[in-house]
Scaffold this motif. Sequence first.
Motif, PDB file in Angstrom:
ATOM      1  N   ARG A   1       0.832  -1.201   0.000  1.00 19.88           N
ATOM      2  CA  ARG A   1       0.000   0.000   0.000  1.00 19.88           C
ATOM      3  C   ARG A   1       0.872   1.259   0.000  1.00 19.88           C
ATOM      4  O   ARG A   1       0.612   2.208  -0.765  1.00 19.88           O
ATOM      5  CB  ARG A   1      -0.910  -0.016   1.227  1.00 19.88           C
ATOM      6  CG  ARG A   1      -1.678   1.274   1.462  1.00 19.88           C
ATOM      7  CD  ARG A   1      -2.423   1.214   2.775  1.00 19.88           C
ATOM      8  NE  ARG A   1      -2.639   2.541   3.328  1.00 19.88           N
ATOM      9  CZ  ARG A   1      -2.905   2.777   4.602  1.00 19.88           C
ATOM     10  NH1 ARG A   1      -2.980   1.773   5.467  1.00 19.88           N
ATOM     11  NH2 ARG A   1      -3.082   4.001   5.030  1.00 19.88           N
TER      12      ARG A   1
ATOM     13  N   GLU B   1       0.946   4.042  -2.971  1.00 17.56           N
ATOM     14  CA  GLU B   1       0.550   5.420  -2.703  1.00 17.56           C
ATOM     15  C   GLU B   1       1.694   6.402  -2.948  1.00 17.56           C
ATOM     16  O   GLU B   1       1.449   7.557  -3.316  1.00 17.56           O
ATOM     17  CB  GLU B   1       0.018   5.528  -1.277  1.00 17.56           C
ATOM     18  CG  GLU B   1      -1.317   4.822  -1.107  1.00 17.56           C
ATOM     19  CD  GLU B   1      -1.829   4.805   0.330  1.00 17.56           C
ATOM     20  OE1 GLU B   1      -2.995   4.418   0.534  1.00 17.56           O
ATOM     21  OE2 GLU B   1      -1.054   5.171   1.243  1.00 17.56           O
TER      22      GLU B   1
ATOM     23  N   GLU C   1       1.599   6.875  -6.672  1.00 12.25           N
ATOM     24  CA  GLU C   1       0.433   7.673  -7.063  1.00 12.25           C
ATOM     25  C   GLU C   1       0.519   9.117  -6.589  1.00 12.25           C
ATOM     26  O   GLU C   1      -0.327   9.941  -6.961  1.00 12.25           O
ATOM     27  CB  GLU C   1      -0.836   7.017  -6.499  1.00 12.25           C
ATOM     28  CG  GLU C   1      -1.142   5.663  -7.130  1.00 12.25           C
ATOM     29  CD  GLU C   1      -2.278   4.935  -6.409  1.00 12.25           C
ATOM     30  OE1 GLU C   1      -2.695   5.426  -5.330  1.00 12.25           O
ATOM     31  OE2 GLU C   1      -2.733   3.897  -6.921  1.00 12.25           O
TER      32      GLU C   1
ATOM     33  N   ARG D   1       1.131   9.741  -0.997  1.00 18.34           N
ATOM     34  CA  ARG D   1       1.911   9.554   0.226  1.00 18.34           C
ATOM     35  C   ARG D   1       3.314  10.110   0.001  1.00 18.34           C
ATOM     36  O   ARG D   1       3.907   9.917  -1.051  1.00 18.34           O
ATOM     37  CB  ARG D   1       1.991   8.067   0.599  1.00 18.34           C
ATOM     38  CG  ARG D   1       2.730   7.797   1.909  1.00 18.34           C
ATOM     39  CD  ARG D   1       2.766   6.311   2.231  1.00 18.34           C
ATOM     40  NE  ARG D   1       1.448   5.763   2.498  1.00 18.34           N
ATOM     41  CZ  ARG D   1       0.845   5.798   3.683  1.00 18.34           C
ATOM     42  NH1 ARG D   1       1.456   6.355   4.716  1.00 18.34           N
ATOM     43  NH2 ARG D   1      -0.353   5.280   3.843  1.00 18.34           N
TER      44      ARG D   1
END
Length: 634
Positions: free
Chosen positions: A224, A228, A231, A234
């Motif tokens: 995760r 993130e 993307e 984060r």
Amino acid sequence: MAPSFHNAILRVNLTSRTTEIERPGEVTLRRYLGGWNIILDVLLNEVPAGTDPLSPENRLIFAPGVITGLPISGASRNAVGAKSPLTGGLGAAEVGGFWGAELKQAGFDALIIKGASAQPVTLWINNGEVEIRDAAHLWGRSTKETLTTLRRELGDERVRCAMIGPAGENLVRFACIMNGLHDAAGRTGLGAVMGSKNLKAVAVRGTSRLDGADPKMIRDMARRAAREVREGVRAEGLHQFGTGAGLAGSVEVGNLPVRNFRDGEFPGAARISAEHFLEEIGVGMEACWACAVRCKKVVHAESQYTLDPDYGGPEYESVAALGSCCGVDDIVAVSKATELCNAYSLDTISTGMLIAFAMECFENGLLTLEDTDGIELRFGNAEAVVQMVEKIARRDGLGSVLADGHAAAVNVIGPQAAPFAVNTKNQPYPMHEPRYKRGLAIGYAISPTGADHMHAFHDVGVSEPDEAGFVQNEKLRSVGILEPTPQPSLGPDKVLASLRQTTLDIAQNCMTMCMFVGWHVNDLARMVEAATGWSFTAYELMQVGERAATLARIFNLREGLTAADDDLAERSYHPTRNGALAGDGGLERVNVREALHTYYAMSGWDRETGIPTCDTLHALGIAWAAKYLPEHTA
């Protein structure tokens, strides 16, 4: 499945050259998690009050946490602690890289070093086996020379080293400990403690795999985080630039320290910003153990200075301390000064701030060319910054005066220099402006380690609500701060937000987790549960932070620090000469003091003195520490 800890703390006595293994038990590990709590338990129970920090009686504690070494973003860190030779109180710093994970994989949850060797030594830890080796041939060498030599001698290029360079050997009171060549346990002078013990390096090799009690959850969280980061939701920006992007904007709002926190205008800010760094001299980005963020710059240049990419590159704190705080916008010179700090094991923040202090003294006639050995120690002189790093590390001339910190330097130069000493508890300010970020005014003053930005509330972006009326900061919402507060405020709402954020930060310094990855409190609690197999909650995690903050308070009180030491540098109570914080930009002393009293009360400490109550100690499960409180409160 095996949990993520070994129930094994390695103890080394360098005086007697003996080792032993302590089994603290799961109750202790769950109560403490590691990091700061392990450090404070040792300092309170084993280091007598009033101990000279550079004496054999001090302890040097390397303390990962229960999640360190798991293959998940942010779980690379370890804390290091001792009584600080810079502040006289708690010395603690956190550091990433690979060393902390390697120690855990070698079979140990922490390392406690007492005594001092009669001659230089290296500690070699190899999959549970421990050896004390001669290091006379390494004394005086840089960190790179040390690392290269040890790997060759031990026959393994994957050996990880926590080590000091000449600054640590020369007992510079803000010397750091380097994990490898570009990860520093930077603050409070822990490298000097290591040097006082004649310990050049701790070399570690571990091959055991740590999967945790729930490997699937760990894998899911790791994936995760990686997704993130890709993307951009984060660690936004850190993946591309590391820290230190957008410095021109920082000048506009007043957050970039300029010329020893004196000024507010710096036309060269864009030149030392991370975007420009990477465009001009960047050669890539690197990561700590198992981390998807990859926030570490690597730079190289062949110009007036040759930059060695093995030392990485400067992050924001180094850029601002050795750059804008000294009035310098030469990226190669700033990178060279950072490289030398890494090679000599110097805290870049303190080094830059002491050089900036000396520059202001020089420009005000308190230091002369005779004092500086002919160096024109003026703001903007890039060559002077590089020269002074060398002189501080070697304790050469004025460098030796600065090597003992602000308070000692003022004693030598004279009381007229005191207004230029920008510190709290003798630790120089980090590179964030408490006159702009008012949460930092509370954080710098209250911090048990002196001014520190890593366990303080950066209250930018908390003044505007979202569509539902909540504070936009999701991490704050996760610890119960629901409504925004005006950025200039120092009222009770701001104090509560500061307390909650600091408590969470210190809890992460116990478990030990990098703050850049951006995990929320519920994520962190689930991570501990997956690592250990305990049914662990967010409430329990916050108590871990409260426990460490209170033990730190008790340790400092025992060492003679009081509420009077919870203060800011005089400069913070006045505006800058120009820029966004000119005019009425200074803090009001009465507002800061009231905020601190409110913080004490909210922490379960006496509202006036900041002394923790015995009831608070019982509530936190540390009633044993009551015997270290001032006598009239015990």
